[in-house]
Write a protein that holds these residues in place. Structure first.
Motif, PDB file in Angstrom:
ATOM      1  N   UNK A  32     -38.730  40.178  10.260  1.00  0.00           N
ATOM      2  CA  UNK A  32     -38.776  41.023  11.460  1.00  0.00           C
ATOM      3  C   UNK A  32     -37.748  40.565  12.478  1.00  0.00           C
ATOM      4  N   UNK A  33     -37.663  39.253  12.689  1.00  0.00           N
ATOM      5  CA  UNK A  33     -36.705  38.739  13.659  1.00  0.00           C
ATOM      6  C   UNK A  33     -35.269  39.025  13.218  1.00  0.00           C
ATOM      7  N   UNK A  34     -34.986  38.821  11.941  1.00  0.00           N
ATOM      8  CA  UNK A  34     -33.642  39.076  11.425  1.00  0.00           C
ATOM      9  C   UNK A  34     -33.273  40.544  11.556  1.00  0.00           C
ATOM     10  N   UNK A  35     -34.236  41.423  11.281  1.00  0.00           N
ATOM     11  CA  UNK A  35     -33.966  42.862  11.240  1.00  0.00           C
ATOM     12  C   UNK A  35     -34.037  43.533  12.604  1.00  0.00           C
ATOM     13  N   UNK A  36     -34.351  42.771  13.652  1.00  0.00           N
ATOM     14  CA  UNK A  36     -34.418  43.336  15.002  1.00  0.00           C
ATOM     15  C   UNK A  36     -33.163  42.953  15.768  1.00  0.00           C
ATOM     16  N   UNK A  37     -32.237  43.902  15.969  1.00  0.00           N
ATOM     17  CA  UNK A  37     -30.955  43.563  16.620  1.00  0.00           C
ATOM     18  C   UNK A  37     -31.112  42.904  17.981  1.00  0.00           C
ATOM     19  N   UNK A  38     -32.142  43.302  18.730  1.00  0.00           N
ATOM     20  CA  UNK A  38     -32.338  42.765  20.076  1.00  0.00           C
ATOM     21  C   UNK A  38     -32.625  41.269  20.086  1.00  0.00           C
ATOM     22  N   UNK A  75     -25.458  44.336  15.345  1.00  0.00           N
ATOM     23  CA  UNK A  75     -24.944  43.983  16.662  1.00  0.00           C
ATOM     24  C   UNK A  75     -26.054  44.014  17.708  1.00  0.00           C
ATOM     25  N   UNK A  76     -26.101  42.965  18.508  1.00  0.00           N
ATOM     26  CA  UNK A  76     -27.096  42.863  19.562  1.00  0.00           C
ATOM     27  C   UNK A  76     -26.753  41.704  20.463  1.00  0.00           C
ATOM     28  N   UNK A  77     -27.577  41.429  21.458  1.00  0.00           N
ATOM     29  CA  UNK A  77     -27.319  40.298  22.357  1.00  0.00           C
ATOM     30  C   UNK A  77     -27.345  38.991  21.579  1.00  0.00           C
ATOM     31  N   UNK A  78     -26.485  38.072  21.950  1.00  0.00           N
ATOM     32  CA  UNK A  78     -26.382  36.781  21.268  1.00  0.00           C
ATOM     33  C   UNK A  78     -27.507  35.884  21.782  1.00  0.00           C
ATOM     34  N   UNK A  79     -28.697  36.018  21.162  1.00  0.00           N
ATOM     35  CA  UNK A  79     -29.902  35.388  21.683  1.00  0.00           C
ATOM     36  C   UNK A  79     -30.392  34.264  20.768  1.00  0.00           C
ATOM     37  N   UNK A  80     -31.097  34.620  19.688  1.00  0.00           N
ATOM     38  CA  UNK A  80     -31.592  33.691  18.663  1.00  0.00           C
ATOM     39  C   UNK A  80     -32.775  32.847  19.088  1.00  0.00           C
ATOM     40  N   UNK A  81     -33.438  33.165  20.175  1.00  0.00           N
ATOM     41  CA  UNK A  81     -34.610  32.397  20.576  1.00  0.00           C
ATOM     42  C   UNK A  81     -35.836  32.859  19.788  1.00  0.00           C
ATOM     43  N   UNK A  82     -36.507  31.918  19.120  1.00  0.00           N
ATOM     44  CA  UNK A  82     -37.771  32.248  18.470  1.00  0.00           C
ATOM     45  C   UNK A  82     -38.859  32.477  19.509  1.00  0.00           C
ATOM     46  N   UNK A  83     -38.803  31.726  20.589  1.00  0.00           N
ATOM     47  CA  UNK A  83     -39.658  31.970  21.747  1.00  0.00           C
ATOM     48  C   UNK A  83     -38.846  32.800  22.732  1.00  0.00           C
ATOM     49  N   UNK A 134     -39.152  33.492  25.609  1.00  0.00           N
ATOM     50  CA  UNK A 134     -39.105  32.914  26.951  1.00  0.00           C
ATOM     51  C   UNK A 134     -38.374  31.577  26.986  1.00  0.00           C
ATOM     52  N   UNK A 135     -37.780  31.162  25.856  1.00  0.00           N
ATOM     53  CA  UNK A 135     -37.063  29.890  25.802  1.00  0.00           C
ATOM     54  C   UNK A 135     -35.907  29.847  26.787  1.00  0.00           C
ATOM     55  N   UNK A 136     -35.515  28.653  27.242  1.00  0.00           N
ATOM     56  CA  UNK A 136     -34.528  28.528  28.321  1.00  0.00           C
ATOM     57  C   UNK A 136     -33.077  28.709  27.894  1.00  0.00           C
ATOM     58  N   UNK A 137     -32.754  28.523  26.601  1.00  0.00           N
ATOM     59  CA  UNK A 137     -31.360  28.524  26.149  1.00  0.00           C
ATOM     60  C   UNK A 137     -31.152  29.574  25.071  1.00  0.00           C
ATOM     61  N   UNK A 138     -30.104  30.370  25.208  1.00  0.00           N
ATOM     62  CA  UNK A 138     -29.745  31.356  24.189  1.00  0.00           C
ATOM     63  C   UNK A 138     -28.493  30.905  23.449  1.00  0.00           C
ATOM     64  N   UNK A 195     -29.807  24.905  16.863  1.00  0.00           N
ATOM     65  CA  UNK A 195     -29.578  24.284  18.175  1.00  0.00           C
ATOM     66  C   UNK A 195     -30.404  24.967  19.258  1.00  0.00           C
ATOM     67  N   UNK A 196     -30.430  26.281  19.256  1.00  0.00           N
ATOM     68  CA  UNK A 196     -31.175  27.027  20.273  1.00  0.00           C
ATOM     69  C   UNK A 196     -32.649  26.635  20.260  1.00  0.00           C
ATOM     70  N   UNK A 197     -33.206  26.493  19.062  1.00  0.00           N
ATOM     71  CA  UNK A 197     -34.644  26.272  18.925  1.00  0.00           C
ATOM     72  C   UNK A 197     -35.027  24.823  18.624  1.00  0.00           C
ATOM     73  N   UNK A 198     -34.026  23.914  18.607  1.00  0.00           N
ATOM     74  CA  UNK A 198     -34.278  22.503  18.282  1.00  0.00           C
ATOM     75  C   UNK A 198     -35.121  22.395  17.010  1.00  0.00           C
TER      76      UNK A 198
END
Length: 320
Positions: free
Chosen positions: A118-124, A132-140, A142-146, A222-225
């Motif tokens: 689901x996470x992979x297939x959701x561009x957002x 194509x979507x925002x360069x995010x990659x946070x599993x949480x 609300x995480x502080x770093x993208x 790195x984003x999610x440690x």
């Protein structure tokens, strides 16, 4: 696989048969859409012999928790869903044993590493270079770093080291240089922009797909440690297990699998001291039995149904 719109559970039969040994508390530390949890509950219902059990699911993604709640609605009386990172699995296990699962042993912990379908297939969510979507990659969410923060703020040497360490990418320095040059003209904010830069830095087109996968993997870790969280979860989870309880981990890349393999081997090892000591008992006895001596992998039939199972490796250990 039908019936798992959010996420098809990988190695489902192998995982459940090796993890579930009897009634007790079972913790799905990476709940996802609840696919593995549903199968664990089904197995407990078949094999419990009247014994009581509690399934605890942990996930930091609210979308995952909502989907899992729907999927597990028929087992509401024997489930507890918790929002959090699976590095806190020890605290969650203790709370469960003192609360809904009072008096029950902690008999199983499952950690499914990596990103859900689901996470992979959701561009957002910004996990995939294919969408194509925002360069995010946070599993949480609300995480502080993208990922955008890392790509735009890290120095060239830091980026190169990141791509080599977490992506094992030989072109890490070249890609880092291309990123730093490009961001001089403006912030890099989408997965598509980054993918174009990585492709442009590849000397041969046939290298692009593997290089993209490794670069995106490195950023996600790195984003999610992810490796630090995994090490904490292994320690906390094993400590929380009751004697006879089992821990199962499904990993997707060599960095994770290496950590799991070494941790399980260390717990299963006996310390007989330096050579030449005639000891009757080890200085430190083994704490665990390796249920799987080698990693369990998906069958060709499963890979045909679910191609994302191709890289999965399952390891299981039992606490003595």
């Amino acid at each position: 696989m039908e019936g798992y719109g959010y996420h098809a559970p990988v190695l489902p039969d192998e995982t459940v048969s090796l993890l579930v040994t009897g009634p007790g508390i079972y913790i799905d530390g990476t709940l996802g859409g609840g696919g593995h949890s549903l199968l664990i509950l089904g197995r407990l219902g078949e094999a419990a012999g009247g014994g009581c059990s509690l399934l605890v699911g942990i996930d930091q993604d609210t979308n995952a928790l909502e989907e899992a709640a729907r999927k597990l609605a028929g087992h509401a009386g024997s489930t507890m869903l918790v929002r959090g990172n699976f590095s806190s699995v020890g605290d969650v296990a203790r709370s469960a044993a003192e609360g809904l699962g009072k008096g029950l042993p902690v008999m199983g912990i499952l950690l499914y590493l990596g990103v859900s379908s689901f996470q992979i297939d959701t561009p957002e969510r910004g996990f995939s270079y294919l969408r194509n979507g925002p360069l995010d990659m946070r599993m949480d969410p609300d995480g502080p770093v993208t990922a955008a923060d890392i790509v735009n703020d890290y120095e060239e040497k830091e980026l190169a080291r990141l791509f080599r360490r977490y992506g094992e990418e030989p072109l890490g320095g070249r890609i880092a240089r291309a990123i730093v040059t490009a961001r001089g003209a403006g912030r890099i904010s989408t997965t598509g922009e980054l993918a174009a830069l990585v492709k442009g830095a590849c000397p041969r087109k046939d290298l692009a797909v593997k290089t993209l996968s490794r670069v995106y993997q490195a950023l996600r870790i790195e984003v999610n440690d992810e490796l630090g969280v995994l090490e904490a979860a292994l320690e906390e989870g094993f400590a929380a297990l009751s004697p006879g309880g089992r821990m199962a981990v499904i990993s997707y890349h060599s960095l994770e699998d290496r950590i799991v393999k070494r941790f399980f081997a260390a717990k299963a090892a006996e310390d007989w001291g330096p050579k030449g000591l005639a000891l009757r008992e080890p200085l430190s006895p083994a704490q665990a039995l390796q249920v799987t001596r080698k990693a369990v992998v998906a069958t060709p039939e499963e890979v045909g149904r679910n191609p994302r199972a191709r890289s999965a490796k399952l390891r299981v250990v039992q606490k003595l």
